[in-house]
Motif scaffolding. Sequence first.
Motif, short mmCIF file in Angstrom:
data_model
loop_
_atom_site.label_atom_id
_atom_site.label_comp_id
_atom_site.label_asym_id
_atom_site.label_seq_id
_atom_site.Cartn_x
_atom_site.Cartn_y
_atom_site.Cartn_z
N GLY A 18 0.81 -1.15 0.10
CA GLY A 18 -0.12 -0.10 -0.05
C GLY A 18 0.83 1.14 -0.21
N SER A 20 3.62 1.64 -1.71
CA SER A 20 4.49 1.96 -2.90
C SER A 20 3.76 2.67 -4.24
CB SER A 20 5.03 0.54 -3.61
OG SER A 20 3.63 -0.25 -3.71
N PRO A 21 4.35 3.27 -4.96
CA PRO A 21 3.64 4.26 -5.94
C PRO A 21 3.07 3.32 -6.89
CG PRO A 21 6.14 4.61 -6.00
CD PRO A 21 5.74 3.59 -4.75
N GLU A 22 1.96 4.11 -7.35
CA GLU A 22 1.38 3.37 -8.61
C GLU A 22 2.04 2.96 -9.93
OE1 GLU A 22 -2.62 3.96 -11.28
OE2 GLU A 22 -2.25 5.31 -9.35
N VAL A 23 2.10 2.10 -10.34
CA VAL A 23 2.89 1.63 -11.60
C VAL A 23 2.39 2.54 -12.52
CG1 VAL A 23 3.19 0.03 -13.50
CG2 VAL A 23 2.94 -0.71 -11.18
N SER A 25 3.41 5.96 -12.58
CA SER A 25 3.11 7.27 -11.94
C SER A 25 4.67 7.88 -12.01
CB SER A 25 2.82 7.53 -10.41
OG SER A 25 3.62 6.77 -9.70
N TRP A 28 6.72 6.33 -9.23
CA TRP A 28 7.33 5.02 -9.60
C TRP A 28 8.31 4.95 -10.70
CZ3 TRP A 28 7.27 1.88 -14.17
CH2 TRP A 28 7.48 0.52 -13.99
N GLU A 44 8.51 -5.40 -14.78
CA GLU A 44 8.72 -3.84 -14.50
C GLU A 44 9.20 -3.35 -15.52
OE1 GLU A 44 9.47 -4.19 -9.63
OE2 GLU A 44 11.06 -4.96 -11.15
N ASP A 47 6.66 -2.33 -18.10
CA ASP A 47 5.78 -1.24 -17.50
C ASP A 47 6.87 0.11 -17.43
OD1 ASP A 47 3.70 -2.78 -17.12
OD2 ASP A 47 4.21 -3.41 -15.02
N ASN A 51 5.36 3.01 -19.77
CA ASN A 51 4.73 4.05 -18.91
C ASN A 51 5.67 5.25 -18.60
OD1 ASN A 51 2.14 3.20 -18.25
ND2 ASN A 51 3.39 1.73 -17.41
#
Length: 58
Positions: A18, A20-23, A25, A28, A44, A47, A51
Amino acid sequence: MKYCVTASLLAALTLLAGCSPEVGSKAWCEDMEATPKGEWTANEARDYAKNCLFRSDD
């Protein structure tokens, strides 16, 4: 006793996840840039590319 240890570990992992930053972002992406590339999982890396490298801020 074994059940309590398992339940405690599961609760701890849930709480840590809870935080950790949103993937995808900005936070992140910055965290991933600070992490050695050899420690990234395949998901990872995918992503990050999707992103952080190919992001369009339209």
